[in-house]
Motif scaffolding. Structure first.
Motif, PDB file in Angstrom:
ATOM      1  N   ASN A  99      56.516  53.471  27.049  1.00  0.00           N
ATOM      2  CA  ASN A  99      57.570  53.934  26.174  1.00  0.00           C
ATOM      3  C   ASN A  99      58.250  55.236  26.049  1.00  0.00           C
ATOM      4  OD1 ASN A  99      59.648  50.806  25.919  1.00  0.00           O
ATOM      5  ND2 ASN A  99      57.756  50.787  25.120  1.00  0.00           N
ATOM      6  N   ILE A 100      56.847  55.656  26.081  1.00  0.00           N
ATOM      7  CA  ILE A 100      57.495  57.070  25.532  1.00  0.00           C
ATOM      8  C   ILE A 100      57.105  58.448  26.778  1.00  0.00           C
ATOM      9  CG2 ILE A 100      55.581  59.370  24.011  1.00  0.00           C
ATOM     10  CD1 ILE A 100      54.318  57.163  21.742  1.00  0.00           C
ATOM     11  N   VAL A 101      56.860  57.815  27.647  1.00  0.00           N
ATOM     12  CA  VAL A 101      56.163  58.343  29.069  1.00  0.00           C
ATOM     13  C   VAL A 101      57.760  58.302  29.199  1.00  0.00           C
ATOM     14  CG1 VAL A 101      55.501  58.669  31.059  1.00  0.00           C
ATOM     15  CG2 VAL A 101      54.049  58.666  28.988  1.00  0.00           C
ATOM     16  N   GLY A 131      44.247  50.503  31.264  1.00  0.00           N
ATOM     17  CA  GLY A 131      45.067  50.584  31.818  1.00  0.00           C
ATOM     18  C   GLY A 131      45.667  51.994  32.218  1.00  0.00           C
ATOM     19  N   VAL A 132      45.617  53.012  31.639  1.00  0.00           N
ATOM     20  CA  VAL A 132      46.159  54.104  31.368  1.00  0.00           C
ATOM     21  C   VAL A 132      46.950  54.664  33.290  1.00  0.00           C
ATOM     22  CG1 VAL A 132      46.545  56.596  30.411  1.00  0.00           C
ATOM     23  CG2 VAL A 132      45.520  54.527  29.600  1.00  0.00           C
ATOM     24  N   SER A 136      50.027  55.518  34.687  1.00  0.00           N
ATOM     25  CA  SER A 136      51.050  56.176  35.763  1.00  0.00           C
ATOM     26  C   SER A 136      51.486  55.811  36.953  1.00  0.00           C
ATOM     27  CB  SER A 136      49.778  57.263  35.606  1.00  0.00           C
ATOM     28  OG  SER A 136      50.345  58.510  35.901  1.00  0.00           O
ATOM     29  N   GLU A 137      50.626  54.800  37.581  1.00  0.00           N
ATOM     30  CA  GLU A 137      51.309  54.262  39.280  1.00  0.00           C
ATOM     31  C   GLU A 137      52.452  53.360  39.306  1.00  0.00           C
ATOM     32  OE1 GLU A 137      48.043  52.920  41.477  1.00  0.00           O
ATOM     33  OE2 GLU A 137      46.835  55.370  41.068  1.00  0.00           O
ATOM     34  N   GLU A 138      52.416  53.211  38.085  1.00  0.00           N
ATOM     35  CA  GLU A 138      53.536  51.487  37.859  1.00  0.00           C
ATOM     36  C   GLU A 138      54.610  52.481  37.447  1.00  0.00           C
ATOM     37  OE1 GLU A 138      54.958  48.874  34.164  1.00  0.00           O
ATOM     38  OE2 GLU A 138      52.407  48.995  34.576  1.00  0.00           O
ATOM     39  N   ILE A 176      46.926  63.206  34.202  1.00  0.00           N
ATOM     40  CA  ILE A 176      45.585  62.685  33.603  1.00  0.00           C
ATOM     41  C   ILE A 176      44.601  63.831  33.618  1.00  0.00           C
ATOM     42  CG2 ILE A 176      43.891  60.906  32.802  1.00  0.00           C
ATOM     43  CD1 ILE A 176      46.273  58.711  33.763  1.00  0.00           C
ATOM     44  N   VAL A 177      44.030  64.292  32.322  1.00  0.00           N
ATOM     45  CA  VAL A 177      43.331  65.500  32.245  1.00  0.00           C
ATOM     46  C   VAL A 177      41.873  65.037  30.998  1.00  0.00           C
ATOM     47  CG1 VAL A 177      43.052  67.736  31.658  1.00  0.00           C
ATOM     48  CG2 VAL A 177      44.977  67.396  31.853  1.00  0.00           C
TER      49      VAL A 177
END
Length: 375
Positions: A99-101, A131-132, A136-138, A176-177
């Protein structure tokens, strides 16, 4: 169905004037060598309260309080809580991050970079398990048009038509770093002068290059010396454990130091936060950070002010029976908060926090938080 309570604390921002006379919020970067204590005293922190049983409804509604239209094009450094791969409330709930992204993308911010270092597991493995990378892909697929437009505006010399094809030319919603994988040149040395760090410490250059800093944290106690791990403590995950080429372990120093809680606050004096959202729908009132007695306050909190955020967080822990040392004494005498207030990172007393009811949160709930804050 039980309802969650969502709290948003909005702290009055420091402002600067452009030559046009338009007032704009100060962005996240604190110039090298300058500390938060060099900045003017911040004003009273407002805490907005709203009830919801749905992160997907609550978080977007709360983020409307942050004037995100002013963030258009701004690059975001994002800090979540992925210290371990245990179940929430140990790490950030994936719906909270989503939700934040999503709201940042909808409001046309620039590049979003999630920077993480796990303390209880391999960072890349933790992010994979939670699942991070998949998220990002989703979101890259969901917001392909918006993200393609960003690239078009930024990379006019390249072909700008972007197509999402499975396994090929995939648009990612956020970078993602993995901080453990950065080279030595990607870290900035922070001097130990004026703080309790014997050799100083290192923060990633990424945060100084970003326009805004956004954090999401959890509600937990901390049995390894922090006493509680809320918004201030969460930024320990931005400090290098070791710098490539060096052998000194900064996390060993932190966790064996009798000044650990003061050192946590001192990390935070070198940058500002523009938004913090705490997911306290669940929490731990014993042990922590990866396990403990679970509670369900059904709360979300948000603020510009890390000290106000953590003071209210401690009040919530106390309302759910947390024991000493978190449950004992004046909240603003808790070492993390006392040192942070000394450094003028945020509110310095309960009198500087204002609770504001946004919907049907009961007056009794607000009065309980106020009462505990002043205990």
């Amino acid at each position: 169905m039980s309802l969650s309570i969502v709290i948003v604390a909005v702290n009055a921002r420091m402002f600067k004037f452009k030559t046009s006379g338009i007032i704009n919020p100060v962005k996240s970067l604190i110039p090298d060598g300058e500390k938060m204590e060099d900045k003017p005293k911040i004003n009273k922190s407002k805490v907005y309260i709203i009830k919801t049983d749905d992160r997907n409804q609550g978080i977007p509604q709360l983020m409307k309080n942050f004037s995100l239209n002013d963030w258009s094009g701004d690059n975001i450094a994002l800090k979540a809580n992925y210290n371990s791969s245990d179940d929430h409330p140990a790490p950030t709930h994936i719906e909270t991050l989503k939700n934040i992204v999503s709201q940042l993308i909808i409001n046309k911010t620039g590049k979003i970079s999630l920077a993480e270092r796990s303390g209880m597991g391999d960072t890349r493995d933790v992010l994979e398990k939670k699942g991070v990378f998949s998220l990002s892909e989703e979101l890259g697929k969901e917001f392909a048009a918006e993200l393609g437009e960003k690239r078009e505006n930024k990379e006019k010399h390249e072909q700008t038509e972007k197509k999402v094809v499975e396994g090929k030319n995939l648009v990612k919603a956020f970078e993602i770093v993995v901080l453990n994988e950065l080279g030595a040149s990607n870290w900035r040395k922070i001097s130990g002068s004026g703080n309790h760090w014997m050799k100083g410490f290192y923060l990633p250059e990424l945060i100084f290059e970003s326009d805004r800093i956004v954090e999401t944290c959890c509600l937990k106690t901390h049995r390894f010396g922090g006493h509680f791990t809320l918004s201030l403590k969460n930024f320990v995950g931005w400090v290098a454990k070791k710098v490539p080429g060096g052998i000194y372990d900064y996390m060993v120093e932190l966790h064996v130091s009798p000044f650990q809680r003061q050192m946590i606050a001192e990390i935070n004096q070198h940058f500002q936060t523009d938004m913090i959202i705490m997911d306290a729908i669940k929490g731990f009132v014993t042990q922590g950070p990866e396990k403990g007695q679970e509670i369900e306050p059904n709360l979300l909190l948000a603020s510009y002010d890390r000290v106000a955020m953590d003071a209210v967080g401690v009040a919530i822990l106390r309302s759910h029976g947390v024991k000493s040392p978190v449950g004992k004494g004046d909240i603003f005498q808790q070492a993390q908060l006392k040192r942070a207030a000394e450094l003028k990172i945020g509110a310095s007393s309960a009198d500087e926090i204002e609770l504001i009811n946004l919907n049907n949160v009961s007056k009794e709930d607000i009065n309980e938080i106020k009462s505990i804050l002043r205990t």
